[in-house]
Design a protein around this motif. Structure first.
Motif, PDB file in Angstrom:
ATOM      1  N   GLY A 183     -48.990  -3.827   1.794  1.00 45.20           N
ATOM      2  CA  GLY A 183     -47.748  -3.390   2.416  1.00 45.20           C
ATOM      3  C   GLY A 183     -47.182  -2.142   1.764  1.00 45.20           C
ATOM      4  O   GLY A 183     -46.721  -1.218   2.449  1.00 45.20           O
ATOM      5  N   LEU A 184     -47.239  -2.080   0.434  1.00 46.39           N
ATOM      6  CA  LEU A 184     -46.705  -0.910  -0.267  1.00 46.39           C
ATOM      7  C   LEU A 184     -47.556   0.324  -0.005  1.00 46.39           C
ATOM      8  O   LEU A 184     -47.028   1.425   0.184  1.00 46.39           O
ATOM      9  CB  LEU A 184     -46.614  -1.194  -1.770  1.00 46.39           C
ATOM     10  CG  LEU A 184     -45.430  -2.067  -2.199  1.00 46.39           C
ATOM     11  CD1 LEU A 184     -45.556  -2.468  -3.657  1.00 46.39           C
ATOM     12  CD2 LEU A 184     -44.113  -1.331  -1.965  1.00 46.39           C
ATOM     13  N   ALA A 185     -48.870   0.179   0.011  1.00 44.97           N
ATOM     14  CA  ALA A 185     -49.747   1.328   0.230  1.00 44.97           C
ATOM     15  C   ALA A 185     -49.485   1.951   1.598  1.00 44.97           C
ATOM     16  O   ALA A 185     -49.448   3.181   1.736  1.00 44.97           O
ATOM     17  CB  ALA A 185     -51.208   0.907   0.100  1.00 44.97           C
ATOM     18  N   ALA A 186     -49.293   1.090   2.604  1.00 45.03           N
ATOM     19  CA  ALA A 186     -49.033   1.613   3.947  1.00 45.03           C
ATOM     20  C   ALA A 186     -47.693   2.348   4.002  1.00 45.03           C
ATOM     21  O   ALA A 186     -47.582   3.422   4.608  1.00 45.03           O
ATOM     22  CB  ALA A 186     -49.048   0.462   4.955  1.00 45.03           C
ATOM     23  N   LEU A 187     -46.685   1.777   3.346  1.00 37.77           N
ATOM     24  CA  LEU A 187     -45.360   2.412   3.378  1.00 37.77           C
ATOM     25  C   LEU A 187     -45.341   3.692   2.542  1.00 37.77           C
ATOM     26  O   LEU A 187     -44.688   4.675   2.916  1.00 37.77           O
ATOM     27  CB  LEU A 187     -44.301   1.426   2.870  1.00 37.77           C
ATOM     28  CG  LEU A 187     -42.849   1.769   3.193  1.00 37.77           C
ATOM     29  CD1 LEU A 187     -42.640   1.949   4.693  1.00 37.77           C
ATOM     30  CD2 LEU A 187     -41.918   0.679   2.664  1.00 37.77           C
ATOM     31  N   ILE A 188     -46.077   3.692   1.440  1.00 33.20           N
ATOM     32  CA  ILE A 188     -46.188   4.898   0.608  1.00 33.20           C
ATOM     33  C   ILE A 188     -46.792   6.036   1.427  1.00 33.20           C
ATOM     34  O   ILE A 188     -46.318   7.179   1.394  1.00 33.20           O
ATOM     35  CB  ILE A 188     -47.020   4.608  -0.659  1.00 33.20           C
ATOM     36  CG1 ILE A 188     -46.214   3.754  -1.639  1.00 33.20           C
ATOM     37  CG2 ILE A 188     -47.477   5.907  -1.334  1.00 33.20           C
ATOM     38  CD1 ILE A 188     -47.012   3.231  -2.819  1.00 33.20           C
ATOM     39  N   ALA A 189     -47.804   5.723   2.176  1.00 32.24           N
ATOM     40  CA  ALA A 189     -48.443   6.744   3.014  1.00 32.24           C
ATOM     41  C   ALA A 189     -47.496   7.215   4.110  1.00 32.24           C
ATOM     42  O   ALA A 189     -47.442   8.410   4.439  1.00 32.24           O
ATOM     43  CB  ALA A 189     -49.731   6.191   3.606  1.00 32.24           C
ATOM     44  N   ALA A 190     -46.715   6.282   4.674  1.00 36.08           N
ATOM     45  CA  ALA A 190     -45.827   6.639   5.783  1.00 36.08           C
ATOM     46  C   ALA A 190     -44.716   7.588   5.347  1.00 36.08           C
ATOM     47  O   ALA A 190     -44.330   8.485   6.110  1.00 36.08           O
ATOM     48  CB  ALA A 190     -45.229   5.366   6.388  1.00 36.08           C
ATOM     49  N   VAL A 191     -44.184   7.424   4.138  1.00 39.77           N
ATOM     50  CA  VAL A 191     -43.078   8.289   3.692  1.00 39.77           C
ATOM     51  C   VAL A 191     -43.577   9.522   2.947  1.00 39.77           C
ATOM     52  O   VAL A 191     -42.786  10.391   2.576  1.00 39.77           O
ATOM     53  CB  VAL A 191     -42.087   7.510   2.801  1.00 39.77           C
ATOM     54  CG1 VAL A 191     -41.495   6.328   3.562  1.00 39.77           C
ATOM     55  CG2 VAL A 191     -42.745   7.061   1.503  1.00 39.77           C
ATOM     56  N   GLY A 192     -44.892   9.591   2.695  1.00 39.24           N
ATOM     57  CA  GLY A 192     -45.456  10.748   2.007  1.00 39.24           C
ATOM     58  C   GLY A 192     -45.312  10.711   0.504  1.00 39.24           C
ATOM     59  O   GLY A 192     -45.358  11.750  -0.166  1.00 39.24           O
ATOM     60  N   ALA A 193     -45.168   9.502  -0.050  1.00 34.29           N
ATOM     61  CA  ALA A 193     -45.061   9.379  -1.503  1.00 34.29           C
ATOM     62  C   ALA A 193     -46.433   9.461  -2.153  1.00 34.29           C
ATOM     63  O   ALA A 193     -47.472   9.298  -1.488  1.00 34.29           O
ATOM     64  CB  ALA A 193     -44.395   8.055  -1.871  1.00 34.29           C
ATOM     65  N   GLN A 194     -46.458   9.725  -3.456  1.00 32.40           N
ATOM     66  CA  GLN A 194     -47.705   9.791  -4.208  1.00 32.40           C
ATOM     67  C   GLN A 194     -48.328   8.405  -4.297  1.00 32.40           C
ATOM     68  O   GLN A 194     -47.657   7.451  -4.698  1.00 32.40           O
ATOM     69  CB  GLN A 194     -47.430  10.325  -5.623  1.00 32.40           C
ATOM     70  CG  GLN A 194     -48.652  10.449  -6.509  1.00 32.40           C
ATOM     71  CD  GLN A 194     -49.507  11.643  -6.145  1.00 32.40           C
ATOM     72  OE1 GLN A 194     -49.055  12.532  -5.443  1.00 32.40           O
ATOM     73  NE2 GLN A 194     -50.740  11.659  -6.614  1.00 32.40           N
ATOM     74  N   PRO A 195     -49.608   8.236  -3.921  1.00 31.13           N
ATOM     75  CA  PRO A 195     -50.245   6.916  -4.010  1.00 31.13           C
ATOM     76  C   PRO A 195     -50.260   6.401  -5.444  1.00 31.13           C
ATOM     77  O   PRO A 195     -50.332   7.183  -6.410  1.00 31.13           O
ATOM     78  CB  PRO A 195     -51.663   7.174  -3.492  1.00 31.13           C
ATOM     79  CG  PRO A 195     -51.547   8.420  -2.678  1.00 31.13           C
ATOM     80  CD  PRO A 195     -50.493   9.246  -3.338  1.00 31.13           C
ATOM     81  N   LEU A 196     -50.181   5.079  -5.594  1.00 27.46           N
ATOM     82  CA  LEU A 196     -50.270   4.444  -6.904  1.00 27.46           C
ATOM     83  C   LEU A 196     -51.690   3.946  -7.130  1.00 27.46           C
ATOM     84  O   LEU A 196     -52.357   3.494  -6.194  1.00 27.46           O
ATOM     85  CB  LEU A 196     -49.284   3.278  -6.995  1.00 27.46           C
ATOM     86  CG  LEU A 196     -47.800   3.609  -6.770  1.00 27.46           C
ATOM     87  CD1 LEU A 196     -46.958   2.347  -6.878  1.00 27.46           C
ATOM     88  CD2 LEU A 196     -47.323   4.653  -7.771  1.00 27.46           C
ATOM     89  N   SER A 197     -52.131   4.016  -8.353  1.00 28.83           N
ATOM     90  CA  SER A 197     -53.489   3.587  -8.681  1.00 28.83           C
ATOM     91  C   SER A 197     -53.482   2.153  -9.187  1.00 28.83           C
ATOM     92  O   SER A 197     -52.590   1.767  -9.952  1.00 28.83           O
ATOM     93  CB  SER A 197     -54.088   4.496  -9.762  1.00 28.83           C
ATOM     94  OG  SER A 197     -54.142   5.833  -9.311  1.00 28.83           O
ATOM     95  N   PRO A 198     -54.459   1.362  -8.775  1.00 31.46           N
ATOM     96  CA  PRO A 198     -54.544  -0.009  -9.292  1.00 31.46           C
ATOM     97  C   PRO A 198     -54.773   0.008 -10.803  1.00 31.46           C
ATOM     98  O   PRO A 198     -55.357   0.942 -11.359  1.00 31.46           O
ATOM     99  CB  PRO A 198     -55.755  -0.600  -8.555  1.00 31.46           C
ATOM    100  CG  PRO A 198     -55.951   0.277  -7.360  1.00 31.46           C
ATOM    101  CD  PRO A 198     -55.505   1.639  -7.786  1.00 31.46           C
ATOM    102  N   SER A 199     -54.320  -1.030 -11.472  1.00 26.70           N
ATOM    103  CA  SER A 199     -54.523  -1.158 -12.908  1.00 26.70           C
ATOM    104  C   SER A 199     -54.783  -2.612 -13.235  1.00 26.70           C
ATOM    105  O   SER A 199     -54.052  -3.505 -12.802  1.00 26.70           O
ATOM    106  CB  SER A 199     -53.289  -0.670 -13.686  1.00 26.70           C
ATOM    107  OG  SER A 199     -53.433  -0.947 -15.066  1.00 26.70           O
ATOM    108  N   SER A 200     -55.846  -2.845 -14.005  1.00 24.18           N
ATOM    109  CA  SER A 200     -56.165  -4.205 -14.435  1.00 24.18           C
ATOM    110  C   SER A 200     -55.601  -4.507 -15.812  1.00 24.18           C
ATOM    111  O   SER A 200     -55.744  -5.609 -16.319  1.00 24.18           O
ATOM    112  CB  SER A 200     -57.693  -4.387 -14.460  1.00 24.18           C
ATOM    113  OG  SER A 200     -58.293  -3.435 -15.349  1.00 24.18           O
ATOM    114  N   ASP A 201     -54.953  -3.505 -16.399  1.00 18.73           N
ATOM    115  CA  ASP A 201     -54.381  -3.665 -17.738  1.00 18.73           C
ATOM    116  C   ASP A 201     -52.928  -4.116 -17.597  1.00 18.73           C
ATOM    117  O   ASP A 201     -52.086  -3.372 -17.091  1.00 18.73           O
ATOM    118  CB  ASP A 201     -54.452  -2.326 -18.480  1.00 18.73           C
ATOM    119  CG  ASP A 201     -53.907  -2.427 -19.905  1.00 18.73           C
ATOM    120  OD1 ASP A 201     -53.446  -3.516 -20.296  1.00 18.73           O
ATOM    121  OD2 ASP A 201     -53.925  -1.409 -20.613  1.00 18.73           O
TER     122      ASP A 201
END
Length: 623
Positions: free
Chosen positions: A421-439
């Motif tokens: 849900g966040l990735a889709a909304l980030i793309a819709a508003v033109g925000a910088q994508p966030l990278s997954p982190s396992s740490d």
């Protein structure tokens, strides 16, 4: 004998003692001069003068113990009497116990110098008038070259042990301590480290040793010395310009404070519109340097000033005008064509635990609920901007002000819990994508929320599992539904700012077309009335335009009142619900009409210090 001002009160204290008539003890009381001229002069100026007779003189009890083998020992013995007099008189209720000077003439002047080597409570300085000493080893009692050399040698020891400033007053034609001898003594004293000032008067009468009876000859220099050591003598009150919030929303608390000086310490009284305020109800501190008016109402608007009064006079401070207004009701119509609107608000600053969390408040104005994207970046700051020193894993907590209570709406410290849900909304508003982190110690936070119009707060602090508890963080608030008839109109961020990369930066993106007028404030000293500690004493702002990778400074401000937009900004603040700023504070304000685009406002520290600052961005077209 005691001399004191006629009016009641607490006054600075002069402990004064006499000289000696030759080598032998003056047991005859007539040989102990009254020194009434100088004592009366000092009392008229606002001092308590305790003139005392030392042991062995006049009708006093005790042996004459001052005739020691050396000049130095004679001075130390006489200093015991000064110490006893200071201990007694500074406890009286009409004396200011921390404002004491020891003073003496001839043998008393030498004893005052010896007293300056003692740790006498409350004593700020010593005054030596025509000082010299008789001692057992001087033979015939005449002042011979050997006696003069002994005085000079004694001054070396007295200067080396001095604990306070001293004033030396002599005349050139002193028949007991000649001008050249006094200069030798003074040079020996100061070379040894004694803090001292000398006044050498020209020849006076037939014997300059008697200048103590003519205080008009040296009273100006004596008062200068008193001022230098902070020993007040009847100085009229001085009241600084009151500081405090000048515009209040009804129901708040207004606090005014002013610096006050004067000797004796003045009594204080706050006035409103020229009428004395009475303690009680919503009024607190009406007779102190700080006035607090609680639950401010429209009737509390007016002109406030502080009056300070002592025996030297009364002084009224400059007036501070308080404006009280109702909280504005924000009802917005849908934006028309060619009207820019706020699409994104952001703040980059220090994220730390405890009192230094990053706090971002925002306002949704209008009728309909607003869909928002809220991001908290730590890891993304390094990947996106190449910045080091980021907070390991930030945590977002969104609060809503409901009545008198703050309610937690949502919380997140790992955006991957709602990754799709966040990735889709980030793309819709033109925000910088966030990278997954396992740490678990490093990452970013994100929330999707639909919020009703109102006032909200986002607190960004280090998550419990964060690798660092102090680092840079970024909070971003995006309008994910610009088509609705509600709108983001304000962001206010509070946090610690420092020089370099750890300074606070506020960002705004204006979408659509046309322009929008924004009021941006960097508040440091203005936080003082709200009890915020460690505020930045002198913030400054620079507004930057960011376009196609270019960064250009549009305008800047250091002291808000020193600006061509100061009057407009002052008029807008209450209408926008912004608390007032002191008329001459060092807070910073920028008022600017901006075309659609991306902008950042950098809050810097003028003096290179760190401190807590509040940055606020208001849509000034919505008042």
């Amino acid at each position: 004998m005691l001399y004191r001002p006629a009016d009641p009160g607490r006054y600075p204290l002069v402990v004064f003692s006499h000289g000696r008539a030759g080598k032998y003890p003056p047991a005859n009381p007539s040989l102990v001069y009254s020194y009434s001229q100088i004592c009366e002069e000092l009392a008229e100026q606002g001092c308590v003068v305790a003139y005392f007779v030392r042991r062995g003189y006049g009708n006093s009890e005790g042996p004459d113990s001052e005739l020691q083998d050396t000049a130095l020992l004679s001075g130390y013995e006489a200093a015991k009497d000064y110490a006893a007099a200071v201990e007694y008189w500074r406890t009286r209720d009409f004396v200011r116990p921390d404002h004491v000077v020891v003073m003496g003439q001839s043998q008393g002047g030498w004893a005052a110098l010896a007293s300056a080597t003692l740790a006498l409570p409350g004593v700020r300085g010593a005054v030596n008038i025509s000082g010299g000493t008789n001692y057992a080893g001087m033979g015939t009692g005449m002042v011979t070259p050997a006696v003069q050399d002994a005085w000079v040698a004694g001054c070396v020891e007295l200067g080396a042990g001095a604990r306070m400033p001293t004033l030396w007053i002599y005349a050139e034609n002193d028949l007991s301590v000649s001008g050249p001898t006094a200069r030798r003594m003074f040079a020996a004293y100061t070379t040894a480290g004694g803090p001292a000032t000398m006044l050498m008067l020209p020849p006076f009468g037939t014997n300059g040793h008697n200048i103590v009876g003519y205080p008009h000859l040296f009273i100006f220099e004596l008062n200068e010395f008193f001022a230098q050591i902070g020993f007040g003598v009847n100085s009229a009150p001085v009241v600084g310009r009151p500081a405090g919030v000048t515009t209040m929303i009804r129901g708040g608390t207004a606090t005014f404070t002013a610096s006050v000086a004067g000797d004796p310490l003045p009594s204080l009284q706050w006035c409103k519109d020229g009428i004395d305020l009475t303690e009680g109800g919503s009024i607190h501190g009406s007779s102190s340097a700080t006035l607090r008016v609680e639950n401010v109402q429209m009737s509390d608007a007016g002109s406030y000033a502080l009056r300070a009064t002592n025996v030297a006079g009364a002084t009224m401070s400059a007036a501070l005008s308080l404006t009280v207004c109702e909280r504005p009701v924000q009802v917005l119509e849908p934006p028309g064509e060619g009207t820019a609107r706020i699409m994104n608000l952001s703040t980059r600053g220090i994220v730390a635990a405890g009192d230094h969390v990053l706090v971002a408040g925002f306002v949704i104005a209008g009728r309909a609920p607003k869909r928002l994207l809220i991001l908290g970046s730590g890891l993304n700051l390094r990947q996106r901007f190449g910045l080091s020193g980021e907070v390991g894993r930030p945590r977002l907590t969104v609060w809503h002000r409901s009545g008198e209570a703050n309610v937690v709406i949502s919380q997140n410290d790992d955006w991957q819990a709602d990754a799709a849900g966040l990735a889709a909304l980030i793309a819709a508003v033109g925000a910088q994508p966030l990278s997954p982190s396992s740490d678990p110690a490093h990452g970013d936070a994100g929330l999707r929320l639909t919020l009703a119009p109102g006032v909200y707060t986002v607190v960004v602090d280090p998550a419990p599992q964060s690798a660092t508890a102090d680092g840079l963080g970024l909070v971003e608030i995006y309008d994910a539904a610009p088509e609705t008839d509600s709108q983001l109109v304000n962001i206010s961020s509070r946090g610690l700012t420092e020089a370099g990369t750890r300074q606070m930066i506020v960002g705004v993106v204006l979408g659509g077309s046309g322009s929008r007028r924004l009021l941006i404030r960097g508040v440091g000293p203005g936080l003082r009335p709200f009890g915020v500690g460690g505020w930045l004493s002198n913030p400054a702002q620079s507004l930057h335009w960011n376009q196609a990778g270019m960064d250009r400074v549009i305008c800047s401000n250091d002291d808000w009142w020193n600006s061509s937009q100061a009057e407009q900004a002052m008029a807008l603040m209450p209408a926008l619900g912004a608390f007032g700023l002191d008329a001459f504070s060092t807070d910073a304000v920028v008022l600017q009409t901006l075309a659609a685009g991306a902008y950042t406002c950098v809050v810097t520290t003028v003096d290179g210090e760190s401190g807590v600052v509040l940055t606020e961005l208001y849509d000034a077209d919505e008042h």
